[in-house]
Design an enzyme around this catalytic site. Structure first.
Site, PDB file in Angstrom:
ATOM      1  N   ALA A  63       0.896  -1.147  -0.046  1.00 44.38           N
ATOM      2  CA  ALA A  63       0.142   0.126   0.087  1.00 44.38           C
ATOM      3  C   ALA A  63       0.887   1.139   0.130  1.00 44.38           C
ATOM      4  CB  ALA A  63      -0.891  -0.080   1.274  1.00 44.38           C
ATOM      5  N   GLY A 108       0.669  -4.976   0.942  1.00 43.44           N
ATOM      6  CA  GLY A 108      -0.527  -4.990   0.143  1.00 43.44           C
ATOM      7  C   GLY A 108      -0.374  -5.725  -1.191  1.00 43.44           C
ATOM      8  N   GLU A 111      -0.621  -9.391  -0.181  1.00 43.79           N
ATOM      9  CA  GLU A 111      -1.990  -9.484   0.009  1.00 43.79           C
ATOM     10  C   GLU A 111      -2.781  -9.477  -1.083  1.00 43.79           C
ATOM     11  OE1 GLU A 111      -1.765  -6.210   2.767  1.00 43.79           O
ATOM     12  OE2 GLU A 111      -2.729  -7.599   4.346  1.00 43.79           O
ATOM     13  N   GLU A 131       4.458  -5.099   7.708  1.00 47.75           N
ATOM     14  CA  GLU A 131       3.589  -4.032   8.538  1.00 47.75           C
ATOM     15  C   GLU A 131       4.220  -3.740   9.869  1.00 47.75           C
ATOM     16  OE1 GLU A 131       2.407  -6.096   6.380  1.00 47.75           O
ATOM     17  OE2 GLU A 131       1.028  -5.326   5.144  1.00 47.75           O
TER      18      GLU A 131
END
Ligand code: DAK
Length: 263
Positions: A63, A108, A111, A131
């Site tokens: 992200a 992300g 993910e 993270e």
């Protein structure tokens, strides 16, 4: 579209996340465009998708940390929902999605690959959930999908340590199905997609739904889900043609293109 390209090669759709300056990091615009791209896929003519990243270095480097850095709690939640909605759309998309992971798949990025049905990668790929080093938890389903994909113990180790792993380790722990050279990756992804696309489309879709939905419930209910989706294949043109070809010993006959049928 600024950050997503979509190409169609016969029955295969190729979605490329194209933000190489930020190693294809997912900001709100990328997520919005990915959402819109999925909405525009013609399910009458597309039987398999490939998701990849632009350039030779990165699939998706996570992200967008710059965009996330100033979010309030409410904005963070909204950003998480935006991502989760798109990722869930990918996961439950009616046709299979292959992640062709061509480099960094961090946070992300890891993910989003976990939201795809199948992951293959290039030999320079790197996976990880960094993270906790950034003061947050994985927020796009990593705590849930990674454990389901590679087992609880290994997922916890990767998430708690925030350690990145290379392609060979990703293969060893079952995070990816195969590793190819960078040059070979897309050709191999397309080869797999074409192989899938040659099979009966309603049957393939029903297999995806049976596996996904069945994993959410106990075995007694899962078997009922399978029974319904199995029964649903009968009386389709592909079932008649597929079995008819076998009985007539005509292996060359192709299955027809059956338009998507809403259930
Ligand atoms: N976000 C924004 N920009 C990024 C980025 C990212 N994730 N990753 C790389 N970039 C940008 C860099 O800032 C740099 O930009 P410029 O400085 O050139 O403008 C450019 O891409 C090239 O990166 P580097 O210069 O760093 O390239 P290197 O080859 O040296 O290093 C790297 C590559 C991938 C190892 C490094 O860039 C890196 O460590 N990137 C960050 C990887 C990372 O930590 N990813 C996880 C992000 S956290 C949630 C929702 C979502 C999430 C969590 C919660 N909720 C709302 C609940 C998800 C979180 C994440 O994904």
């Amino acid at each position: 579209m600024e950050f997503i390209t979509y190409e169609q090669e016969e029955f295969v759709g190729i979605i490329t996340i194209n933000r190489p300056k930020a190693l294809n990091a997912l900001n709100s615009s990328v997520l919005d465009e990915l959402n819109a791209t999925l909405d525009q896929v013609d399910l009458n003519t597309t039987r398999c998708l490939i998701l990849t990243g632009a350039g030779e270095k990165s699939f998706v480097a996570g992200a967008d940390i710059g965009e996330m850095s100033t979010l309030t709690k409410a904005e963070g939640e909204a950003f998480g929902k935006k991502g989760n909605d798109v990722f869930r759309k990918l996961e439950t998309f009616p046709i299979p999605v292959i992640a062709a992971v061509n480099g960094f798949a961090l946070g992300g990025g890891c993910e989003i690959s976990l939201s795809c049905d199948i992951r293959i990668c290039s030999d320079n790929a790197m996976f990880g959930q960094p993270e906790v080093g950034l003061g947050i938890t994985p927020g796009f389903g990593g705590t849930q999908r990674l454990a389901r994909a590679i087992g609880v113990g290994m997922a916890k180790q990767l998430i708690y340590t925030a350690r990145n792993i290379k392609a060979d380790e990703a293969l060893r722990i079952g995070l990816v199905n195969a590793v190819y050279t960078q040059e070979e990756l897309m050709a191999q992804a397309k080869k797999m997609a074409v192989t899938i696309a040659k099979n009966a489309p309603i049957a393939v879709r029903n297999c995806k739904k049976a596996i996904n939905d069945g994993l959410q419930v106990d075995m007694d209910q899962a078997i009922v889900i399978e029974e319904k989706l199995f029964g649903d294949c009968f009386e389709t043109e592909d079932q008649k043609a597929g079995m008819g070809n076998f009985l007539e010993k005509d292996k060359e006959k192709k299955l027809k293109v059956v338009p998507f049928q809403n259930k």
